[in-house]
Scaffold this motif. Structure first.
Motif, PDB file in Angstrom:
ATOM      1  N   ALA A 125     -10.553  -4.243  34.723  1.00  0.00           N
ATOM      2  CA  ALA A 125     -11.061  -5.350  35.535  1.00  0.00           C
ATOM      3  C   ALA A 125     -12.584  -5.409  35.497  1.00  0.00           C
ATOM      4  O   ALA A 125     -13.170  -6.493  35.383  1.00  0.00           O
ATOM      5  CB  ALA A 125     -10.572  -5.207  36.970  1.00  0.00           C
ATOM      6  N   GLN A 126     -13.250  -4.249  35.588  1.00  0.00           N
ATOM      7  CA  GLN A 126     -14.712  -4.244  35.555  1.00  0.00           C
ATOM      8  C   GLN A 126     -15.242  -4.599  34.170  1.00  0.00           C
ATOM      9  O   GLN A 126     -16.352  -5.115  34.044  1.00  0.00           O
ATOM     10  CB  GLN A 126     -15.247  -2.882  35.990  1.00  0.00           C
ATOM     11  N   SER A 127     -14.466  -4.325  33.128  1.00  0.00           N
ATOM     12  CA  SER A 127     -14.917  -4.644  31.770  1.00  0.00           C
ATOM     13  C   SER A 127     -14.677  -6.100  31.408  1.00  0.00           C
ATOM     14  O   SER A 127     -15.449  -6.692  30.645  1.00  0.00           O
ATOM     15  CB  SER A 127     -14.194  -3.737  30.762  1.00  0.00           C
ATOM     16  N   ALA A 344     -20.089  -4.231  23.860  1.00  0.00           N
ATOM     17  CA  ALA A 344     -19.293  -3.284  23.081  1.00  0.00           C
ATOM     18  C   ALA A 344     -19.107  -1.958  23.792  1.00  0.00           C
ATOM     19  O   ALA A 344     -18.171  -1.216  23.503  1.00  0.00           O
ATOM     20  CB  ALA A 344     -19.956  -3.050  21.721  1.00  0.00           C
ATOM     21  N   LEU A 345     -19.993  -1.643  24.747  1.00  0.00           N
ATOM     22  CA  LEU A 345     -19.925  -0.365  25.456  1.00  0.00           C
ATOM     23  C   LEU A 345     -19.375  -0.486  26.874  1.00  0.00           C
ATOM     24  O   LEU A 345     -19.274   0.512  27.577  1.00  0.00           O
ATOM     25  CB  LEU A 345     -21.323   0.261  25.529  1.00  0.00           C
ATOM     26  N   LEU A 346     -19.030  -1.690  27.310  1.00  0.00           N
ATOM     27  CA  LEU A 346     -18.653  -1.882  28.709  1.00  0.00           C
ATOM     28  C   LEU A 346     -17.467  -1.016  29.120  1.00  0.00           C
ATOM     29  O   LEU A 346     -17.473  -0.395  30.181  1.00  0.00           O
ATOM     30  CB  LEU A 346     -18.330  -3.354  28.977  1.00  0.00           C
ATOM     31  N   GLY A 347     -16.428  -0.990  28.285  1.00  0.00           N
ATOM     32  CA  GLY A 347     -15.257  -0.197  28.632  1.00  0.00           C
ATOM     33  C   GLY A 347     -15.593   1.266  28.793  1.00  0.00           C
ATOM     34  O   GLY A 347     -15.173   1.920  29.756  1.00  0.00           O
ATOM     35  N   ARG A 348     -16.385   1.806  27.866  1.00  0.00           N
ATOM     36  CA  ARG A 348     -16.725   3.227  27.927  1.00  0.00           C
ATOM     37  C   ARG A 348     -17.692   3.532  29.064  1.00  0.00           C
ATOM     38  O   ARG A 348     -17.590   4.572  29.719  1.00  0.00           O
ATOM     39  CB  ARG A 348     -17.294   3.682  26.578  1.00  0.00           C
ATOM     40  N   MET A 349     -18.633   2.632  29.320  1.00  0.00           N
ATOM     41  CA  MET A 349     -19.534   2.842  30.450  1.00  0.00           C
ATOM     42  C   MET A 349     -18.747   2.841  31.758  1.00  0.00           C
ATOM     43  O   MET A 349     -18.899   3.735  32.604  1.00  0.00           O
ATOM     44  CB  MET A 349     -20.603   1.751  30.482  1.00  0.00           C
ATOM     45  N   ASN A 350     -17.884   1.827  31.945  1.00  0.00           N
ATOM     46  CA  ASN A 350     -17.099   1.759  33.172  1.00  0.00           C
ATOM     47  C   ASN A 350     -16.164   2.946  33.303  1.00  0.00           C
ATOM     48  O   ASN A 350     -15.961   3.480  34.397  1.00  0.00           O
ATOM     49  CB  ASN A 350     -16.299   0.449  33.216  1.00  0.00           C
TER      50      ASN A 350
END
Length: 430
Positions: A125-127, A344-350
């Motif tokens: 959801a956050q990504s 591109a990094l949103l999933g990994r950051m979240n």
């Protein structure tokens, strides 16, 4: 309605209403499941602590790789599957109750697997939110979502306590399952989010996970946001783990009173989320995070005074003020970290943040169970108050406190053009 308002986006409205149903289910379950353990299965403080630990353990077990997996998947499908799984898991509790087969071990299994589905639901959801509304509208969109989450805490936990008191806890869990089912059905109306690009060369999971960790811990502002929120979550979870034992067993208060106490925290979250943008415009983005933490975090030391009579109101006020700080942080902190991260990094950051923040919940629950078993419930509450009070320090000691505005679009565009580790330059972002 402003021309660039996120409310003009039909996909955002769909995500918002799905989140409303999901939050209702989550918060009713949050109240009902530990009350089943305490009142129906006679769980000890240590067993309640184990239950709370298992409910968040999945973030420690799969939280980091989940972000890399989500960066490779269609996130809409993941969100739907996660809600369906959570609905099915909750439905097994009233079924076992009616068959007179419910055990503490089943509750352990349900909350552990429910937590695993929540990993993908929360990170997804956050990504997906920045993809739906665009980066320019993130503060308004996050304020709306966090206001909804806070309102869900008020309504869901208040309703959860009332349903447990009126209909028994297993019947309340039916409502929790229905909330997740309705959320999954609503999510089917979101237009398909863009699929992840096919990798131009084979990329192993390990380097991708490492890149997400390096992005968060290598940036002083992101690192401070993570540490501050982890400290706050640790203290809050110590409180939340022991409150059912304290209210129902030691103080002899009705379950509905516990639900109302938690709902007071939801009011604080709601007010904080609604005021976050106003405070940021007046003080500056980072200064708002710093000053709200400095003045509100010590209110956590009022919660351990909870008792019958006037002290219940004193503790409730402390809880409301503490959650006001959390509401402000949820809007401003999440918006800042989303704006500082390429798509591109949103999933990994979240996933990295969720690993740390929800990992802190698991540690807090385990610590509450151990301290409660060895030193008693009230000593455990004082430990939680200490962690909540210290949660403002990472922001105070970081560059966040001097930041006036969110990163500008040019910075974001440069970040989006940087290739991900293990991929060739020019790969499109999700």
């Amino acid at each position: 309605m402003q021309p660039d308002s996120p409310w003009r986006n039909s996909d955002f409205r769909t995500l918002f209403t799905a989140t409303a149903f999901g939050q209702l289910g989550t918060n009713i379950g949050y109240v009902a499941v530990p009350l089943i353990a305490v009142s129906a299965l006679d769980a000890s403080p240590g067993q309640v602590g184990a239950l709370a630990t298992l409910s968040t353990a999945a973030f420690l077990l799969i939280g980091l790789p989940a972000g890399a997996w989500l960066d490779r998947m269609r996130q809409r499908r993941v969100l739907i599957a996660a809600d369906l799984a959570r609905a099915g898991l909750y439905a097994t509790i009233p079924l076992a109750w009616w068959l007179d087969a419910l055990t503490l071990w089943q509750l352990y299994a349900v909350v552990l697997l429910h937590g695993g589905a929540t990993v993908f639901a929360d990170v997804g959801a956050q990504s997906v939110l920045p993809q739906l509304v665009g980066r320019a509208d993130l503060v308004r969109a996050n304020a709306a979502v966090n206001t909804l989450i806070a309102a869900g805490t008020v309504v869901g936990r208040g309703a959860g306590g009332g349903l447990v008191q009126l209909l028994t806890a297993p019947a309340a869990v039916v409502s929790a399952a229905m909330g997740h089912l309705l959320s999954a059905l609503r999510l089917t109306a979101i237009r398909r989010t863009p699929p992840p690009p096919p990798p131009r060369q084979a990329t192993r999971l390990g380097p991708q996970v490492t890149e997400g960790l390096r992005h968060v811990f290598g940036n002083r502002e992101l690192r401070a946001l993570a540490l501050a929120s982890a400290c706050s979550n640790l203290g809050s979870q110590i409180f939340n783990t022991m409150l059912p034992v304290l209210f129902v067993r030691e103080l002899g208060l009705p379950e509905g009173v516990l639900g109302l106490f938690w709902a007071a925290g939801g009011v604080g979250l709601l007010l904080g989320a609604r005021c976050a943008g106003i405070i940021a415009r007046r003080l500056g983005h980072g200064r708002a995070l710093h000053l709200v933490g400095l003045y509100m975090a010590p209110a956590g030391m009022l919660v351990p005074f909870v008792d019958r009579g006037p002290w219940l109101w004193v503790a409730g006020t402390g809880w409301l003020l503490t959650m006001f700080k959390t509401g402000v942080n949820n809007v401003l902190g999440v918006s800042l970290r989303q704006r500082m991260t390429s798509t591109a990094l949103l999933g990994r950051m979240n996933a990295t943040f969720r690993f740390l923040l929800t990992g802190a919940l698991a540690v807090g629950a385990a610590a509450a169970g151990v301290i409660g078993a060895l030193a008693g419930v009230h000593t455990t509450l004082w430990a939680g108050g200490v962690f909540l009070t210290m949660s403002f320090l990472p922001i105070l000691l970081s560059p966040v406190r001097t930041r006036r505005e969110l990163p500008q679009q040019k910075e974001e565009e440069r970040a989006d053009r940087r290739p991900a580790a293990g991929a060739e330059s020019g790969a499109v972002s999700e």
